[in-house]
Design an enzyme around this catalytic site. Sequence first.
Site, short mmCIF file in Angstrom:
data_model
loop_
_atom_site.label_atom_id
_atom_site.label_comp_id
_atom_site.label_asym_id
_atom_site.label_seq_id
_atom_site.Cartn_x
_atom_site.Cartn_y
_atom_site.Cartn_z
N GLN A 83 -4.31 -1.72 9.64
CA GLN A 83 -4.24 -3.07 9.05
C GLN A 83 -4.80 -4.10 10.03
OE1 GLN A 83 -3.08 -3.78 5.83
NE2 GLN A 83 -3.94 -5.78 6.29
N ASP A 104 -11.13 2.64 4.47
CA ASP A 104 -11.34 1.19 4.48
C ASP A 104 -12.84 0.87 4.58
OD1 ASP A 104 -9.98 -1.15 4.21
OD2 ASP A 104 -9.57 -1.43 6.36
N LYS A 120 0.84 -1.21 0.00
CA LYS A 120 0.00 0.00 0.00
C LYS A 120 0.88 1.25 0.00
CE LYS A 120 -3.73 -2.53 2.14
NZ LYS A 120 -4.28 -3.09 3.37
#
Length: 293
Positions: A95, A118, A51
């Site tokens: 994450q 997200d 990412k």
Amino acid sequence: MKLIEGEPIAEAVYRECLESFETLKEAGHLPGLAVVLVGDDPASKAYVGAKDRKCQELGMHSEKIEMPAETTQDELLAVIDRLNSDVAIHGILVQMPLPGHLDTDEVIRRIDPSKDVDGLHPVNLGKLAMDDPGGFAPCTPAGCQRMLVESGIETAGKHVVIVGRSLLVGKSLALLMMGKGKGANATVTVAHSRTKDLPCITRQADILVAAIGIPRFVGVDHVKEGAVVIDVGINRIEDPTARKGSRLVGDVDFDAVKGLCEAITPVPGGVGKMTIAMLMANTIRACRMKAGL
Ligand code: NAD
């Protein structure tokens, strides 16, 4: 059988990102993404690294924050608070999975919803449920939908069966597919670990999505002839013949079912390519929204 590869579709998303990016740059805005990793899980580390590299490739501002596995809840929340108030950061991704002692729900709820690229904050999930395009849809489900659209696969009125009910994938994808937008308007069934006679249900699918986390679980018994199969699974299995001694496989037994399908995504090289692309697209959109463009 048509192979639906992620790479060319992800590239199309990146081209759109670069166009938006130019508009933002001309107006004096630089999109910024912060990715937070707690602990040293190798797969999570690899995802975070990918990412971060993609942000740099696109010329975006990126901040990678690596915290030790013993990080406390308060320390992690303090980082989120700092990122929430940092004007150079438009997107925040923590994450998952977090180490077991941390409260994942509280962490997600702490992220400013306008920076929750997200798409897992209750505000964004609520917008998804309400068909409000002003929110952020979770990246992997959004990537699956984009693959169907770009591959010219009709979804309206089709029976989509999703195996897996996680918020990250299955449940959110169900909301997307039953919505009213492009690549949606489907009749959706969600199956999971407590579903009885799974093959009987999955064989009804015009579009079958596997998001289970069990290597090559979906076999010929599960697939109707002519179905479209989207394999979200990413599982590392041992393989002494592979250079690293292991390799990635999906939740679908690709070789067994490919002959039955109208179209199928490979693993690797399928949905996985889309997740980061949609994350970048969400971050650039977050920046545009903040800039009022
Ligand atoms: P998860 O463990 O949170 O959820 C798995 C789901 O599968 C659960 O809802 C469970 O009910 C269901 N399930 C488990 N065993 C089952 C069974 N025997 N029959 C029917 N359903 C069963 O996992 P997740 O986060 O949703 O991820 C699923 C898979 O997708 C994993 O392989 C993961 O690595 C992969 N994944 C890929 C991407 C990507 O970018 N391609 C992103 C996220 C997750």
